[in-house]
Enzyme design. Structure first.
Site, PDB file in Angstrom:
ATOM      1  N   LYS A  78       4.168   2.922   5.670  1.00 22.48           N
ATOM      2  CA  LYS A  78       5.168   3.167   7.000  1.00 22.48           C
ATOM      3  C   LYS A  78       6.439   2.284   6.723  1.00 22.48           C
ATOM      4  O   LYS A  78       7.758   3.006   7.023  1.00 22.48           O
ATOM      5  CB  LYS A  78       4.637   2.636   8.144  1.00 22.48           C
ATOM      6  N   THR A  79       6.387   1.239   6.304  1.00 27.20           N
ATOM      7  CA  THR A  79       7.657   0.375   6.158  1.00 27.20           C
ATOM      8  C   THR A  79       8.512   0.896   4.875  1.00 27.20           C
ATOM      9  O   THR A  79       9.753   1.119   5.168  1.00 27.20           O
ATOM     10  CB  THR A  79       7.259  -1.186   5.839  1.00 27.20           C
ATOM     11  N   ASP A 120      10.137  -0.753  13.233  1.00 26.35           N
ATOM     12  CA  ASP A 120       9.181  -0.872  12.362  1.00 26.35           C
ATOM     13  C   ASP A 120       8.058  -1.685  13.426  1.00 26.35           C
ATOM     14  O   ASP A 120       8.455  -2.694  14.539  1.00 26.35           O
ATOM     15  CB  ASP A 120       9.346  -1.756  11.240  1.00 26.35           C
ATOM     16  N   GLU A 121       6.778  -1.582  13.215  1.00 25.00           N
ATOM     17  CA  GLU A 121       5.754  -2.138  14.157  1.00 25.00           C
ATOM     18  C   GLU A 121       5.817  -1.938  15.446  1.00 25.00           C
ATOM     19  O   GLU A 121       5.659  -2.981  16.232  1.00 25.00           O
ATOM     20  CB  GLU A 121       5.856  -3.871  13.796  1.00 25.00           C
ATOM     21  N   GLN A 157      -3.015  -1.887  14.710  1.00 23.18           N
ATOM     22  CA  GLN A 157      -2.522  -3.356  14.251  1.00 23.18           C
ATOM     23  C   GLN A 157      -1.839  -3.816  15.563  1.00 23.18           C
ATOM     24  O   GLN A 157      -0.983  -4.667  15.008  1.00 23.18           O
ATOM     25  CB  GLN A 157      -1.726  -3.151  13.037  1.00 23.18           C
ATOM     26  N   ARG A 180      -5.101  -6.639   4.271  1.00 23.45           N
ATOM     27  CA  ARG A 180      -3.907  -7.078   3.553  1.00 23.45           C
ATOM     28  C   ARG A 180      -4.213  -7.096   2.264  1.00 23.45           C
ATOM     29  O   ARG A 180      -3.424  -7.141   1.191  1.00 23.45           O
ATOM     30  CB  ARG A 180      -3.547  -8.285   4.032  1.00 23.45           C
TER      31      ARG A 180
HETATM   32  N1  LIG Z   1       4.702   6.634  -2.097  1.00 19.61           N
HETATM   33  C1  LIG Z   1       4.146   5.584  -2.781  1.00 19.61           C
HETATM   34  N2  LIG Z   1       3.998   5.324  -4.085  1.00 19.61           N
HETATM   35  C2  LIG Z   1       3.465   4.328  -4.587  1.00 19.61           C
HETATM   36  N3  LIG Z   1       3.326   3.019  -3.879  1.00 19.61           N
HETATM   37  C3  LIG Z   1       3.725   3.150  -2.498  1.00 19.61           C
HETATM   38  C4  LIG Z   1       4.012   4.437  -1.767  1.00 19.61           C
HETATM   39  N4  LIG Z   1       4.330   4.102  -0.306  1.00 19.61           N
HETATM   40  C5  LIG Z   1       3.823   2.937  -0.252  1.00 19.61           C
HETATM   41  N5  LIG Z   1       3.505   2.520  -1.302  1.00 19.61           N
HETATM   42  C6  LIG Z   1       3.142   1.089  -1.615  1.00 19.61           C
HETATM   43  O1  LIG Z   1       2.062   0.708  -0.727  1.00 19.61           O
HETATM   44  C7  LIG Z   1       1.987  -0.722  -0.049  1.00 19.61           C
HETATM   45  C8  LIG Z   1       1.959  -0.810   1.433  1.00 19.61           C
HETATM   46  O2  LIG Z   1       3.302  -0.038   1.746  1.00 19.61           O
HETATM   47  P1  LIG Z   1       3.861  -0.497   3.123  1.00 19.61           P
HETATM   48  O3  LIG Z   1       3.913  -1.975   3.419  1.00 19.61           O
HETATM   49  O4  LIG Z   1       5.029   0.193   3.371  1.00 19.61           O
HETATM   50  O5  LIG Z   1       2.721   0.216   4.202  1.00 19.61           O
HETATM   51  P2  LIG Z   1       2.630   0.016   5.710  1.00 19.61           P
HETATM   52  O6  LIG Z   1       1.817   1.115   6.274  1.00 19.61           O
HETATM   53  O7  LIG Z   1       3.848  -0.572   6.139  1.00 19.61           O
HETATM   54  O8  LIG Z   1       1.611  -1.219   5.933  1.00 19.61           O
HETATM   55  P3  LIG Z   1       0.984  -1.977   6.931  1.00 19.61           P
HETATM   56  O9  LIG Z   1       1.100  -1.211   8.226  1.00 19.61           O
HETATM   57  O10 LIG Z   1      -0.574  -2.487   6.464  1.00 19.61           O
HETATM   58  O11 LIG Z   1       1.584  -3.268   6.991  1.00 19.61           O
HETATM   59  C9  LIG Z   1       3.436  -1.210  -0.525  1.00 19.61           C
HETATM   60  O12 LIG Z   1       2.723  -2.003  -1.782  1.00 19.61           O
HETATM   61  C10 LIG Z   1       4.146  -0.347  -1.200  1.00 19.61           C
HETATM   62  O13 LIG Z   1       4.886  -0.308  -2.125  1.00 19.61           O
END
Ligand SMILES: Nc1ncnc2c1ncn2[C@@H]1O[C@H](COP(=O)(O)OP(=O)(O)OP(=O)(O)O)[C@@H](O)[C@H]1O
Length: 717
Positions: free
Chosen positions: A32-33, A218-219, A249, A599
DNA sequence: GGTTATGCTATTTTT
DNA sequence: TAGCATAACC
């Protein structure tokens, strides 16, 4: 466009959505981030949006900086003019410009929580209320939650009934008045007053609505009502509102976060495009399944699919230990073992529910020689000496700030007693002048004795002189001049204690921070510096120091990831915390557990102790229900030798003993080792005693002492 | 007026 | 347990 090469299909869809409301609701680690970050980059690089037209909101300043850096690496330095910040920082920036519309000056001060509570206390006293019955903290909480709901003092007074709330309303009105006369705002004001401004001055709203063509949050699951309103108002014109989050979350309801914001997004924007992300790029399947099974025990959630191609991975390890020391030793031993598996300490994090849990961990880590850093807890900027120094600086910058004035007027001691200070405050109030101006006119205040008059005038002169010099000198120099001129440093030096030395070091660090600011900020000023640090917390400086284990609360862990994660203190009463259970917040505790678990990339541990010392008493706790909510096939349950569990055998599996992590004295100290003791200084081990003791001869006084390894603050050198 | 002592108390999470 | 606030004391 190679930007899109780093994304999967649904991510790409979200990133390249041309405009209109957009929601990404997806589970942990699904990117997402990353979507938010890439979307900003894409808007700039491919959609012709200018960086100034973008407002991106993150949860912490640190997340904001990381995002800024990441975007800059994708699209280059043009990105620097974007607004990427927390809600608070963005609003502070708006209010720095617009404050006069609301009657505040541009250089208003932002009070932190301690200042706020202190001010509430003052209000309570002023109103002659019983502080035992109406605790400053309690009333402050009421006021804060009202502000988060955008309920101002008058409105609050009009809508509450009951003795307690009526009283709170009276305090609220006075509190708000006092903030105003001090030209100060609290955290909640930043948002509330921005909304107030926009409601009262539509053309100001129009200006910002127009300039922020794209708003991204975000969040989003942890936004509160006032933040929701703000986004809603700002986004009204262009309707390019992109929110990203995960209802599972949401862990800040106690701070006013309202999960409905994210759940109702589609109601607010019926034309919203909704993107779901289902591939997790962070964790093993085992960790994902465990986290998912856990969170499925919550009702009222949008269910989400999540899969990974990272493979099964290791089972989640659940380890029973006898007490918190054994727990810490287990973690330390395991950190050392993981090194051998290619997971260095820098890749390990230990999460706990309450800050107090870090103490034992730190003790043991020091003894094991494991580098660690604690995030959060007693924060640098909350230490008394730092707050004193900042209060001086705030007063130099904003002479109307009476809270800062009160804080420093008698530190170091200036021979002013309660009587003098009260008389001064009274005079300032009746004359309608600032405390500082009153100090200059101390001669006219009959109730103040000559000696006190003199030191008040000297104090006033000091502040005025420093203020006059700030324009032409770097911030670091101002701080040094202040520390010397005020006698603050001398006071500490005169103390000649270890603690005072530590405080001096802290102040030096503050000077260092300022020097760094002086270098970095072109056109920097004392005001700029103060504004920067007023919204700064320790989480923000979580530097990527290599090789140190990260210690923090689960709340602080939000948004981060680590190859190996320990969740310690997984016991009923601690996690879930008894207080949360009382407040019927079990589901939020469970979400917190979900956040903590997700995490982890590859290794996940839970530890729970049969007994631990907490708040001065001993408590015996059962293993956390959260552990039992993880299917047995995903876990490996173990117990350290000699561990008896409270309820005994409620696990579905037999318990395998774990080899002792090396707590016995013999494994750690040998005769001839050079050691250092926190109180006795350096020494050498002369004998290793049976039963966990060592005898040490200390060089300082030649004494020989036998110490229990488990308890003594003893370290090898 | 300042210092020290004792006495309390509140101990979840934080922008 | 410790951190803080108020009270008693110098
Ligand atoms: N398309 C992709 N290919 C490879 N790695 C990815 C891809 N998308 C995300 N990632 C990796 O996955 C991990 C999680 O990504 P991110 O932090 O953006 O997720 P998130 O959904 O925001 O997580 P959370 O909600 O748990 O904090 C990171 O290490 C990111 O680099």
């Amino acid at each position: 466009m190679d930007l899109l090469a780093d994304l999967n299909e649904p991510q790409r869809q979200a990133v390249t959505c041309p405009g209109g409301p957009l929601q990404v609701l997806a589970g942990a680690g699904s990117g997402k981030t990353r979507v938010l970050t890439y979307r900003v980059a894409w808007l700039i690089a491919s959609a012709g949006v200018s960086p100034q037209e973008i407002l991106a909101i993150t949860f912490t300043n640190k997340a904001a900086n990381e995002m800024k850096e990441r975007i800059e690496s994708l699209v280059g330095p043009v990105a620097r003019t974007m607004w990427v910040s927390t809600f608070h920082a963005a609003c502070a920036r708006i209010l720095r410009k617009e404050a006069p519309h609301l009657g505040y000056m541009n250089n208003f001060t932002i009070y932190d929580t301690a200042d706020q509570v202190r001010l509430v206390r003052r209000c309570l006293k002023e109103l002659d209320l019983d502080i035992k019955r109406f605790t400053p903290k309690g009333i402050h909480a009421v006021i804060s939650s009202a502000k988060n709901q955008l309920i101002g003092p008058q409105e609050f007074t009009g809508m509450v009934d009951g003795f307690y709330d009526d009283t709170a309303a009276r305090v609220y009105e006075l509190y708000q008045k006092m903030l105003f006369t001090n030209n100060a705002m609290d955290f909640d004001d930043l948002i509330m007053l921005t909304v107030t401004l926009f409601k009262a001055f539509p053309e100001r709203l129009g200006h910002y609505q127009h300039s922020f063509r794209h708003i991204l949050v975000d969040e989003y699951q942890d936004t509160n009502h006032s933040q929701y309103r703000l986004v809603n108002l700002l986004g009204r014109q262009h309707r390019n509102v992109c929110v990203v989050g995960d209802d599972d979350q949401s862990i800040y309801s106690w701070r006013g976060a309202d999960i409905r914001n994210i759940l109702d997004f589609e109601k607010d924007y019926p034309d919203a495009m909704v993107v779901k992300l289902e591939q997790n790029y962070r964790s093993t399947q085992t960790i994902l399944s465990a986290a998912n099974s856990l969170v499925c025990n919550n009702s009222d959630r949008k269910s989400k699919k999540l899969w990974t191609d990272a493979g099964e991975g290791e089972p989640v390890r659940v380890v029973a230990v006898s007490d918190e020391h054994a727990e810490a030793r287990f973690v330390a031993g395991e950190v050392n073992r993981l090194r051998g598996e290619g997971i260095p300490p820098g890749s390990v994090a230990v999460f706990y529910r309450i800050n107090a849990q870090s103490r034992v961990l730190e003790d043991i880590f020091v003894r094991y020689g494991i580098a660690y850093r604690v995030v959060g807890g007693t924060k640098f900027y909350e230490r008394a000496e730092i707050k004193d120094a900042i209060a001086y600086l705030l007063l130099i910058d904003n002479p109307a700030d009476s809270v800062s004035f009160m804080r420093v007027i008698n530190s170091p001691k200036r021979g002013l007693g309660q009587a003098a200070v009260t008389a001064l405050a009274g005079y300032a109030g009746s004359e309608g002048i600032t405390h500082l101006e009153a100090a200059a006119r101390a001669d006219r205040i009959a109730a103040i004795r000559p000696a006190a008059r003199k030191s008040l005038k000297a104090f006033q002169a000091l502040i005025t002189d420093l203020a006059a010099a700030t324009a032409s000198s770097p911030v670091a120099a101002t701080i040094e001049a202040m520390l010397a001129g005020s006698g603050y440093l001398d006071m500490l030096k005169a103390e000649r204690t270890i603690e005072a030395e530590g405080r001096i070091e802290n102040l030096q660090e503050l000077v260092g921070v300022a020097a760094e600011y002086d270098q970095r900020a072109v056109g920097g000023s004392l005001r700029g510096f103060l504004q920067e640090i007023s919204l700064y917390t320790d989480v923000d400086k979580l530097a990527v120091e290599q090789e140190a284990v990260t210690l923090m609360t689960m709340h602080n862990a939000k948004g981060l990831e680590f190859p190996a994660v320990f969740i310690i203190g997984a016991e009923e009463g601690i996690f879930p915390h008894s207080r949360s259970l009382e407040e019927q917040n079990l589901e939020e505790e469970r979400r917190l557990c979900y956040v903590a678990m997700t995490r982890a990339r590859r290794r996940l541990y839970f530890t729970h102790a049969t007994t631990r010392n907490l708040y001065g008493g001993r408590s015996y706790n059962m293993a956390s229900r959260f552990i039992e909510e993880i299917p047995a096939r995903l876990t490996r349950v173990e117990a350290e030798p000699g561990t008896r569990t409270v309820s005994g055998g409620h696990y579905g599996k037999p318990v395998t003993p774990v080899p002792d992590a090396g707590s016995a004295a013999g494994t750690f100290f040998h005769a001839g080792d050079n050691v250092v003791h926190a109180a006795f200084g350096e020494g050498v081990v002369t004998r290793v005693e049976p039963g966990g003791g060592v005898t040490v001869r200390f060089s300082r006084d030649g004494s020989e002492r036998t110490l229990m390894v488990e308890y003594a603050p003893l370290k090898k050198v």
